[in-house]
Design a protein around this motif. Structure first.
Motif, PDB file in Angstrom:
ATOM      1  N   GLY A 218      35.209  29.607 -23.567  1.00 23.20           N
ATOM      2  CA  GLY A 218      34.804  29.756 -22.169  1.00 23.20           C
ATOM      3  C   GLY A 218      35.591  28.834 -21.259  1.00 23.20           C
ATOM      4  N   VAL A 219      35.851  27.617 -21.705  1.00 22.73           N
ATOM      5  CA  VAL A 219      36.635  26.664 -20.921  1.00 22.73           C
ATOM      6  C   VAL A 219      38.070  27.170 -20.785  1.00 22.73           C
TER       7      VAL A 219
ATOM      8  N   THR B  73      18.891  23.156 -24.447  1.00 24.74           N
ATOM      9  CA  THR B  73      19.588  23.613 -25.652  1.00 24.74           C
ATOM     10  C   THR B  73      20.500  24.787 -25.367  1.00 24.74           C
ATOM     11  N   ALA B  74      20.463  25.247 -24.142  1.00 22.28           N
ATOM     12  CA  ALA B  74      21.365  26.310 -23.695  1.00 22.28           C
ATOM     13  C   ALA B  74      21.513  26.138 -22.199  1.00 22.28           C
ATOM     14  N   ILE B  75      22.612  26.651 -21.683  1.00 22.67           N
ATOM     15  CA  ILE B  75      22.793  26.514 -20.231  1.00 22.67           C
ATOM     16  C   ILE B  75      22.462  27.838 -19.577  1.00 22.67           C
ATOM     17  N   THR B  76      21.183  27.962 -19.319  1.00 17.70           N
ATOM     18  CA  THR B  76      20.654  29.102 -18.580  1.00 17.70           C
ATOM     19  C   THR B  76      19.725  28.545 -17.518  1.00 17.70           C
TER      20      THR B  76
ATOM     21  N   ILE C 164      26.794  28.578 -14.601  1.00 18.11           N
ATOM     22  CA  ILE C 164      27.927  29.468 -14.835  1.00 18.11           C
ATOM     23  C   ILE C 164      27.458  30.588 -15.773  1.00 18.11           C
ATOM     24  N   PRO C 165      27.766  31.823 -15.490  1.00 15.83           N
ATOM     25  CA  PRO C 165      27.384  32.896 -16.407  1.00 15.83           C
ATOM     26  C   PRO C 165      27.990  32.655 -17.783  1.00 15.83           C
TER      27      PRO C 165
ATOM     28  N   GLY D 138      31.978  28.451  -6.547  1.00 10.82           N
ATOM     29  CA  GLY D 138      33.002  28.584  -7.569  1.00 10.82           C
ATOM     30  C   GLY D 138      32.474  29.394  -8.732  1.00 10.82           C
ATOM     31  N   PRO D 139      32.629  28.905  -9.950  1.00 14.73           N
ATOM     32  CA  PRO D 139      32.169  29.681 -11.104  1.00 14.73           C
ATOM     33  C   PRO D 139      30.658  29.642 -11.337  1.00 14.73           C
ATOM     34  N   TYR D 140      29.932  28.832 -10.551  1.00 13.57           N
ATOM     35  CA  TYR D 140      28.473  28.698 -10.772  1.00 13.57           C
ATOM     36  C   TYR D 140      27.764  29.791  -9.989  1.00 13.57           C
ATOM     37  N   THR D 141      28.013  31.019 -10.391  1.00  8.94           N
ATOM     38  CA  THR D 141      27.608  32.156  -9.569  1.00  8.94           C
ATOM     39  C   THR D 141      26.140  32.533  -9.727  1.00  8.94           C
ATOM     40  N   ILE D 142      25.479  32.026 -10.760  1.00  5.32           N
ATOM     41  CA  ILE D 142      24.055  32.334 -10.934  1.00  5.32           C
ATOM     42  C   ILE D 142      23.233  31.254 -10.237  1.00  5.32           C
ATOM     43  N   PHE D 143      22.524  31.645  -9.197  1.00  4.59           N
ATOM     44  CA  PHE D 143      21.677  30.701  -8.474  1.00  4.59           C
ATOM     45  C   PHE D 143      20.280  30.757  -9.071  1.00  4.59           C
TER      46      PHE D 143
END
Lengths: 134, 307
Positions: A122-123, B204-207, B242-243, B287-292
Motif C-alpha cells: 500500500g505504501v 488492530t486495523a485502520i478502519t 485511508i481506504p 489527500g489520501p485520507y478520503t474516508i471521513f
C-alpha cells in the motif's frame, strides 16, 4: 543509512535500510546534481508538508559516523529528498545546509526503488502514484 | 530556597514569592520533575509568545544545593502563551501559583509586589483566559460519514483552544515526536501517541470503526455524547482514514473557527492539501485520507491517558 518514507500522519513512517554500497551510490548521485543557487526556487512537485507522501529522509547510521564515504566527502548528515530538491544538512567536511536540484525527482525515485521491496504494498502504491503524478 | 516570579506586568516589577522551607522546596521540585521539559533556561525569544498579560513564570534557586541535587539550571522559565495554556503547561503553572501560597514575599526592593491572594486570582484568571473558550456545540455537521448519528436536541459544552502552531513546531524534538493524535488531543507525549495504546487496547486495523473504538477506549466520546464540566477542556476532533487501511488522521477545531491538524512529524497547519483554510474537515482536501469517519470529543481524562 536509514531511510524514512515521510508519508503517514498517525502511524510512524515506514523505513528501510540502505547498504553501504547503495549509500555510497546515493551520495555520488547527489554530488552530481546541480546546486541550487541563490534566487533559484525549484519546486518539482507538491509543497512540503500536508497529507500523503512528502518525501524521503535519510538518517546516517551509527557506522557512518566512523566510516564516512571517502569518494564524495559528504559523509554523515541528514538528507531530505522532496519536491525536486535534495537538501543535505550537517555533512562531515561540509557543514551547514546544501541544496541540489533533482530534475524529475530522479534521485528520489532511484532511492525509493532501492528499498521498495521492504515496504508495505500500500505504501509503495501510494508513493508511486504521487511520484508519477508529478 | 526557591523564588517564583510571575512574568505578568509591563510597567511594574513582576510579583514574586520565596519558598524558604527546604522541605517545601524539595517536595515542589520532586513534583515538578516530570514536567521539567516544559521549562527552559532562558525566556522564549518567540515574539508570538510575548505581549501583555501573563507570559510565564521564573523559578530561581536561591542556593546551590537543590541545583546540584536535581541537576538543574539556576534559573528556569515556564512560558505560558495562548494555546500553550491548555494541558500540562497550565497544570504546572497552576501548581506554581499554589506554591506561592506557602511562600512569603520575596526579599526584593520595596516596590516589588508580593504574590498575595489578589495576584494569585489574577494569575489563575490569566491562565484560563489564555487557554480556551467554552461554547455550546449544538449545530450538527453535514452528514458525511457512516458513523454519524446525531441525537435530536442535544447541546454539549465544549472548549476551543487558540491556534498556537509554534508550541508544536518550533522545537524539532517536539515536532517530530508528536503526531496528529497528539495534536487533536492537545496533549504532547513525545511518543507519537497511538489511539488505544494508553488504555491498553490499541487499534488492530485502520478502519473508522477500529481506530474510533481505540480512541473511545482512551476516553474520547462520539460527538453529542457530552462530557461533564469536570472533564474540561473538551475538544472537538475529527477522524479520517485511508481506504484499505494505510493510516489515519485527526483534526481539532480551534478558537479562531478553523481546524488545525498535524500531519505526522511535520508542522501543525490549518490548511488542507490545496492550501485552503480548513473550515470543515469533512469537506477539505484530505489527500489520501478520503474516508471521513466523523467527529469526536476529547477530554482531560483522555489527554492524560494517551501514550
Amino acid at each position: 543509512m536509514d531511510v524514512e518514507v515521510d508519508i503517514f500522519s498517525g502511524r510512524p513512517n515506514p523505513r528501510f535500510m540502505l547498504s553501504p554500497v547503495l549509500g555510497d551510490e546515493l551520495l555520488r548521485r547527489i554530488e552530481a546534481l546541480r546546486p541550487v543557487s541563490e534566487g533559484d526556487h525549484p519546486q518539482d512537485g507538491p509543497s512540503l508538508g500536508g497529507l500523503g507522501y512528502r518525501g524521503l529522509r535519510v538518517h546516517p547510521g551509527a557506522a557512518d559516523a566512523d566510516d564516512p564515504p571517502v569518494r564524495t566527502g559528504v559523509g554523515p548528515g541528514e538528507v531530505v529528498l522532496a519536491a525536486g530538491v535534495v537538501t543535505v544538512t550537517g555533512a562531515a567536511g561540509k557543514p551547514g545546509t546544501r541544496r541540489f536540484r533533482d530534475p524529475g525527482r530522479e534521485v528520489e525515485r532511484w532511492l525509493f526503488s532501492s528499498g521498495a521491496s521492504d515496504l508495505e504494498p500500500g505504501v509503495v502504491a501510494m508513493v508511486h502514484a504521487q511520484l508519477s503524478g508529478h | 530556597m526557591l523564588r517564583i516570579t510571575a512574568d505578568v506586568y509591563s510597567g511594574r516589577n513582576n510579583p514574586a514569592a520565596d519558598v524558604l522551607d527546604a522541605g517545601e522546596a524539595r517536595a515542589a521540585l520532586r513534583d515538578l520533575a516530570r514536567d521539567l521539559d516544559l521549562f527552559s533556561a532562558t525566556e522564549q525569544d518567540d515574539t508570538s509568545q510575548g505581549g501583555l498579560g501573563l507570559r510565564g513564570f521564573w523559578v530561581e534557586f536561591l542556593e546551590d544545593g537543590l541545583v546540584h541535587d536535581f541537576d538543574l539550571e539556576a534559573r528556569l522559565y515556564l512560558p505560558v502563551a495562548p494555546g500553550a495554556g491548555a494541558g500540562r503547561t497550565a497544570e504546572v503553572a497552576e501548581r506554581l501559583v499554589a506554591l506561592t501560597e506557602r511562600g512569603q514575599q520575596a526579599a526584593l526592593p520595596a516596590d516589588a509586589p508580593a504574590i498575595d491572594e489578589s495576584v494569585r486570582s489574577l494569575l489563575l484568571e490569566q491562565l484560563s483566559a489564555t487557554s480556551s473558550v467554552s461554547v455550546a456545540d449544538q449545530v450538527a455537521p453535514p452528514q458525511s460519514g457512516p458513523q454519524e448519528q446525531e441525537p435530536a436536541d442535544v447541546t454539549c459544552q465544549i472548549e476551543f483552544a487558540a491556534y498556537n502552531p509554534g508550541f508544536w513546531n518550533n522545537d524539532a524534538t517536539i515536532r517530530t515526536s508528536n503526531n496528529c493524535y497528539n495534536y487533536a488531543s492537545n496533549w504532547r507525549t513525545n511518543t507519537f501517541a497511538q489511539p488505544g495504546r494508553g488504555c491498553g487496547s490499541m487499534y488492530t486495523a485502520i478502519t473508522c470503526q477500529e481506530v474510533g473504538r481505540a480512541a473511545l477506549c482512551d476516553g474520547m466520546h462520539h460527538r453529542f455524547d457530552c462530557f461533564p464540566d469536570t472533564e474540561k477542556p473538551r475538544y472537538l476532533a475529527a477522524l479520517a482514514v485511508i481506504p484499505g487501511g494505510g493510516d489515519y488522521h485527526w483534526y481539532r477545531k480551534m478558537k479562531e473557527g478553523f481546524w488545525g491538524h498535524k500531519p505526522g512529524g511535520t508542522a501543525v497547519r490549518n490548511v488542507d492539501n490545496r492550501g485552503n483554510v480548513i473550515l470543515d474537515p469533512a469537506q477539505a482536501d484530505r489527500g489520501p485520507y478520503t474516508i471521513f469517519c466523523g467527529y469526536f470529543y476529547g477530554c482531560t481524562s483522555q489527554q492524560r491517558r494517551i501514550r
